[in-house]
Design a protein around this motif. Sequence first.
Motif, short mmCIF file in Angstrom:
data_model
loop_
_atom_site.label_atom_id
_atom_site.label_comp_id
_atom_site.label_asym_id
_atom_site.label_seq_id
_atom_site.Cartn_x
_atom_site.Cartn_y
_atom_site.Cartn_z
N ARG A 101 0.86 -1.17 0.00
CA ARG A 101 0.00 0.00 0.00
C ARG A 101 0.90 1.23 0.00
O ARG A 101 2.02 1.17 0.47
CB ARG A 101 -0.89 0.01 1.23
N THR A 144 -5.06 9.11 1.14
CA THR A 144 -5.86 7.88 1.08
C THR A 144 -6.55 7.76 -0.27
O THR A 144 -6.52 6.69 -0.89
CB THR A 144 -6.90 7.85 2.22
N VAL A 145 -7.13 8.84 -0.75
CA VAL A 145 -7.83 8.82 -2.04
C VAL A 145 -6.83 8.66 -3.19
O VAL A 145 -7.03 7.86 -4.10
CB VAL A 145 -8.67 10.10 -2.23
N ALA A 146 -5.74 9.40 -3.13
CA ALA A 146 -4.73 9.33 -4.19
C ALA A 146 -4.08 7.96 -4.26
O ALA A 146 -3.65 7.51 -5.33
CB ALA A 146 -3.67 10.41 -3.96
N ARG A 168 1.32 10.41 2.10
CA ARG A 168 1.10 11.35 3.21
C ARG A 168 2.36 12.17 3.47
O ARG A 168 2.29 13.35 3.81
CB ARG A 168 0.70 10.59 4.48
N TRP A 178 -1.67 18.24 1.50
CA TRP A 178 -2.98 17.94 2.07
C TRP A 178 -2.99 16.45 2.41
O TRP A 178 -3.21 15.60 1.57
CB TRP A 178 -4.07 18.30 1.07
N ASP A 188 -0.35 4.69 0.75
CA ASP A 188 -0.88 5.91 1.35
C ASP A 188 0.08 6.55 2.36
O ASP A 188 0.18 7.77 2.44
CB ASP A 188 -2.26 5.68 1.98
N GLU A 217 -4.90 14.45 4.02
CA GLU A 217 -6.13 13.67 3.88
C GLU A 217 -6.32 13.16 2.45
O GLU A 217 -7.03 12.18 2.22
CB GLU A 217 -7.35 14.50 4.30
N ALA A 218 -5.70 13.81 1.49
CA ALA A 218 -5.81 13.38 0.09
C ALA A 218 -5.02 12.10 -0.19
O ALA A 218 -5.25 11.43 -1.19
CB ALA A 218 -5.35 14.50 -0.84
N ASP A 239 -2.70 1.50 -5.34
CA ASP A 239 -2.83 0.22 -4.64
C ASP A 239 -3.51 -0.83 -5.52
O ASP A 239 -3.11 -2.00 -5.53
CB ASP A 239 -3.61 0.40 -3.33
N MET A 277 -5.52 5.02 -3.73
CA MET A 277 -6.41 3.94 -4.19
C MET A 277 -6.05 3.38 -5.56
O MET A 277 -5.90 2.17 -5.71
CB MET A 277 -7.86 4.39 -4.13
#
Length: 167
Positions: free
Chosen positions: A39, A55-57, A45, A50, A41, A52-53, A62, A59
């Motif tokens: 993974r 996790t979305v970025a 980070r 940002w 994320d 919080e982005a 992954d 996906m």
Amino acid sequence: GADGLQMLYGHPNAKSVAVFRRIGYRVVGEASAWAKPLRCDHRLRDALRWKEAATVAAMPIDVALRALDRVRSAASPLRLRGEVIPRPDARPDALWKSARGQYGIVGEQSSHYLAWRYSRFTTAECRIFGVFPREEGRLVGFAVYTLNDRKAVLCDLFAEHLDVSAE
């Protein structure tokens, strides 16, 4: 030692290898450090403002990593399956007896050693992941690992040499 064998095990840097050679040591084997991202994320980070982005970025990356693993697995002539072994049993002993002669230098990998070194380890929970031919119960390899901070850390690895041309 009492049996005449003397050995130093270490990970010297490039400059210190020359010093060890000058005083009479010789290199008889090398070790490598490998990493495989499962993974990403946590890395994103670190790189993104940002947080919080991340996790979305992560996906789609992954998903791509998992797809690449499936493609590589499907292309392999080896048909293996894996499972977590709850505790060392007779299977690592059979593997140790059959495969230990395939290596020039190898530390003991018997079930007694694995239980002593990893099952009774009190500072981390070690797990053993066994690899088996699809239709057999015969262990052909294993990895001992811990899970720490969303990372799997490989502690030990042992396997027989598999003939990659075999189906």
